[in-house]
Design an enzyme around this catalytic site. Structure first.
Site, short mmCIF file in Angstrom:
data_model
loop_
_atom_site.label_atom_id
_atom_site.label_comp_id
_atom_site.label_asym_id
_atom_site.label_seq_id
_atom_site.Cartn_x
_atom_site.Cartn_y
_atom_site.Cartn_z
N GLY A 269 47.25 40.68 31.69
CA GLY A 269 45.88 40.47 32.12
C GLY A 269 45.33 41.71 32.79
N VAL A 270 44.13 41.58 33.34
CA VAL A 270 43.44 42.70 33.98
C VAL A 270 43.51 42.51 35.49
CG1 VAL A 270 41.31 44.04 33.96
CG2 VAL A 270 41.86 42.58 32.03
N ASN A 272 44.38 44.44 39.66
CA ASN A 272 45.17 45.46 40.36
C ASN A 272 46.67 45.19 40.26
OD1 ASN A 272 45.23 43.33 42.13
ND2 ASN A 272 44.60 44.51 43.93
N GLU A 294 45.51 41.43 24.80
CA GLU A 294 44.08 41.21 24.61
C GLU A 294 43.27 42.45 24.90
OE1 GLU A 294 43.53 36.65 26.00
OE2 GLU A 294 42.35 38.13 27.04
#
Lengths: 504, 504
Positions: A269-270, A272, A294
């Site tokens: 995922g995106v 930090n 993704e």
């Protein structure tokens, strides 16, 4: 008049302004728009449409549309159109704050589904008819093919399904994107589906451009506008601790299972924490790694430049503004390292399972049995959507979910007696990790999982409360397979709603 | 001495009695046993092992083992060994009443996972080491290959992974089974997995027999004993009403979507509702149908004999005693119509999605948003297990869940404000059907789903209670995307535990 991005005469003749293009959309239309994690979405027509909707509303005329996309878009699309109260129905993923507020106020219907399922379900007619596709591209070839933009998403499907097509040609996008896409045209519906011929993340199985019937194109609009591109938030101590726990696990697991030095393809995922994992992987002995995922985030570009990541396959970019500018200036350097595919391929269960992706996703809360809520705050308020997490969590080699152990300054525990909503059932959750530690849940029964999750993952402030709940459930539960107290299981959420804290 | 079922001299020399074979199993061993939905499980060695365990327990010696299977077995395995308190850990599926009671009393650990995941996770070392495989076969060829029995399940994997192998050769099984199996030997672990070359349910991609290293075989035991084979329960009015709703839907959907006269491959659970659906399909215009499913039940044999079903692919039989006898006497007639495969192939997501199975599964409860609980009564008491329902529900063309609208004479509503446990998230549930009606949930937002499920599926006695809950949630919920009240969402279960009824 038209830029050198539009090299097909017939389509160049259709260039117009955004307001004229938006005027071709009718109230009640279903729109298939491009866009995935804030990249590659149309930036002019939705704004013009929102203005038109506001004017119609001011005149007392109802005007709302249904909006389908790849995933999240940007303020010029979801933000502007939600602000105008112009979206009656939205799918399959949203992260725009204004749209989110409207959805959670009950003013906008939202259908959140597995990102790999959208295109096949649209094709199968499960979702209704599509009237207009509004798709950003980075250019049009002399043959009239479309050079995709910084995301592919569902664009192939929208271009095929829609009655009419509006194109936005965005010259902000790097010309070097041309050639980085792999658009697979081998999909078919049952009973005619065949194996997808991809066995490595870097296999090319399609073509670089979208096909389009020029007769369907009703307008072409030129833009020069950046993608949304969320700012990069540097990892804090919590993120670094989570990443460190994951890196330890991956190192241990690679040795235990005899995985190759390139490990297995990464999905991430995106945010930090993922960026901290990427940064950490540069320091490990892993080499020649790949990603089958993704989105391509900042950390993956760093890994490529460090020589750790051989290549990444995704459906979209999701970069910080600085990294997006860097990429645009240095795109040639990444040409052989990146591939963008349709999201029904990037997230395809057949491929995720075949390749054995290492799935790393965030969560809102997990319960003591390892069920994960990724979407619904307090069970009812949607955050973003399930996205592709289910595509990867169920089908990958190993499914890792990561989170800080608390939120809102400690008022919310990420580990609760029972999640208020389930996106990932315990069978699809092999590892849970917080800054406190990592719970490897493979092969464990519910009670074994509960003990490990509380011990390894829960914040010390909540651990005694969880242990007390487990002790009470061991007495009062209907069954002792997965002890639970229906009258109390969701009481932490109720308490938070009443007092602002899950703490007793 | 040995029957003509054992034609390999080396293995014939290993024939012994069940007690001697059971003596080769040590306390703490992990056993990989055959068996799937009550067919093809070992019937002599587990009984002998249970006797040995009881004797050891009587002498004050601890003796428990871990038992892995395909799915459910029979009283001679789970029943006898659970009664002896001989099972410390069980996976991946159980339907034995004694074992269930032990699990729900907290006396036996149970790990319930997707049936397609078991073999790959075992191979990947996620589940630990396997000591002994105990596998029923229907015969041994002169070359020493094993002719599978009435279920394939995980047998290929157990035979490969176990240190030692004990075979039961059951002469009750029809000799005509030989040739009905398709054992795929093309599996590999990532990063070496390749596409599974199956594009139609009747494709043969493997071989009819299991390979085995004869040196690993430590004992061969001869048996002549029937499979468990649950009695056939004829459909009552409720089952007929559910089946009728499903048949109407399939007829409508085939027309809407332009599906072929053979529809798409059927997947169906076991029970009187599925049998009623099968019986109903004989009367529809569909023809040349196929099944790609877990088990072959009575109704499928009827469909084959009626000429409606061209063939069925599964991993096991699950027949009534009468139908099992009929099959054994007429097996030749079904030889070209049935294929049994390993369960990691019969349930493989890659194949289920490619073929576009019509998934039809039962449930314990569904909530107003379409989340389904298939396993945990009142959230804590395991009924059987998730089995293959997740493999099919997430990946099929359309996922149908069916149930009577109430249970226990109306004391339990199958439609509740919030399920007490989730096996199938709303994204994986396209249709819910009860005797009251059918809710087609495709493309609907949570609130739209809730209105439709309550209107179409809930029992009239519970509909006003659900509507009242929805009205209260529309006021008091934290968010209005999927309104819910954490303090009340599970109150129906609490009330049932306290009063014996969900009725207020």
């Amino acid at each position: 008049m038209t830029s050198d991005r539009i090299r097909h005469a017939g389509l160049a003749a259709k260039v117009t302004d955004a307001a004229s293009a938006a005027a071709l959309i009718r109230p009640g239309d279903t729109l298939g728009m491009s866009g995935f994690t804030g990249s590659g979405y149309p930036k002019a027509v939705p704004v013009a449409l929102a203005e038109r909707i506001e004017a119609e509303h001011a005149a007392g005329h109802p005007f709302r549309v249904k909006v389908w996309t790849g995933a999240s878009t940007g303020p010029e699309l979801d933000g502007a159109m939600a602000k105008a109260d112009g979206i009656e129905f939205r799918m399959p993923y949203n992260s725009d704050p204004i749209a989110r507020q409207k959805i959670n106020a009950g003013e906008m219907e939202y259908f959140d589904l597995h990102l790999s399922h959208v295109a096949p379900m649209a094709w199968e007619g499960f979702l209704g008819h599509m009237d207009v596709a509004v798709v950003e591209v980075s250019g049009i070839t002399p043959e009239g093919d479309l050079i995709p933009s910084s995301s592919v998403g569902n664009n192939k499907t929208w271009l095929e399904l829609a009655d009419k097509v509006i194109l936005e040609v965005n010259r902000w996008q790097s010309p070097a994107l041309d050639g980085m896409h792999d658009i697979y045209y081998g999909t078919a519906l049952p009973p005619n589906r065949v194996p997808i011929p991809l066995v490595k993340p870097d296999d090319r199985i399609g073509q670089p451009h979208f096909r389009i019937d020029p007769a369907k194109v009703v307008a072409v609009v030129e833009t020069d506008a950046p993608d949304r591109n969320a700012p990069f938030s540097p990892p804090d101590d919590t993120a670094l601790a989570i990443a460190s726990n994951i890196l330890d696990f991956l190192t241990w697991e690679a040795k235990r299972a005899g995985l190759p030095p390139s490990l297995l393809p990464l999905q991430s995922g995106v945010g930090n924490v993922p960026n901290a994992v990427m940064a950490g992987l540069i320091e490990t002995p892993f080499e020649g790694m790949t990603a089958f995922t993704e989105v391509i985030q900042d950390g993956m570009l760093d890994m490529i430049e460090a020589g750790t990541l051989r290549m990444a396959s995704a459906t979209a970019f999701s970069l910080s503004p600085e990294k997006a500018q860097y990429f645009n200036e240095n795109a040639q350097r990444f040409r052989d390292r990146l591939l963008l595919r349709p999201q029904d391929i990037s997230n395809n269960p057949e491929l995720v399972r075949r390749l054995g992706c290492i799935a790393m996703n965030g969560l809102i809360e997990a319960d003591i049995y390892g069920n994960v809520n990724s979407t619904h705050v307090m069970g009812s308020r949607i955050q973003n959507g399930i996205g592709g997490s289910g595509d990867f969590a169920r089908n990958g080699y190993v499914s890792i979910f990561m989170t800080p152990s608390t939120a809102k300054g400690g008022a919310i525990s990420a580990i609760v007696p029972q999640v208020s909503h389930v996106d990932h059932i315990s069978q699809d959750v092999q590892v849970i990790v917080t800054e406190q530690g990592l719970a490897d849940l493979r092969g464990l029964s519910p009670k074994q999982r509960a003990r490990l999750i509380v011990e390894k993952c829960a914040h010390p402030a909540y651990r005694p409360m969880l242990e007390e709940y487990m002790a009470r459930a061991a007495k009062g539960s209907y069954g002792q397979h997965a002890p639970m107290l229906p009258g109390e299981a969701l009481s932490w959420h109720q308490r938070f709603m009443e007092t602002g804290s899950m703490q007793a």
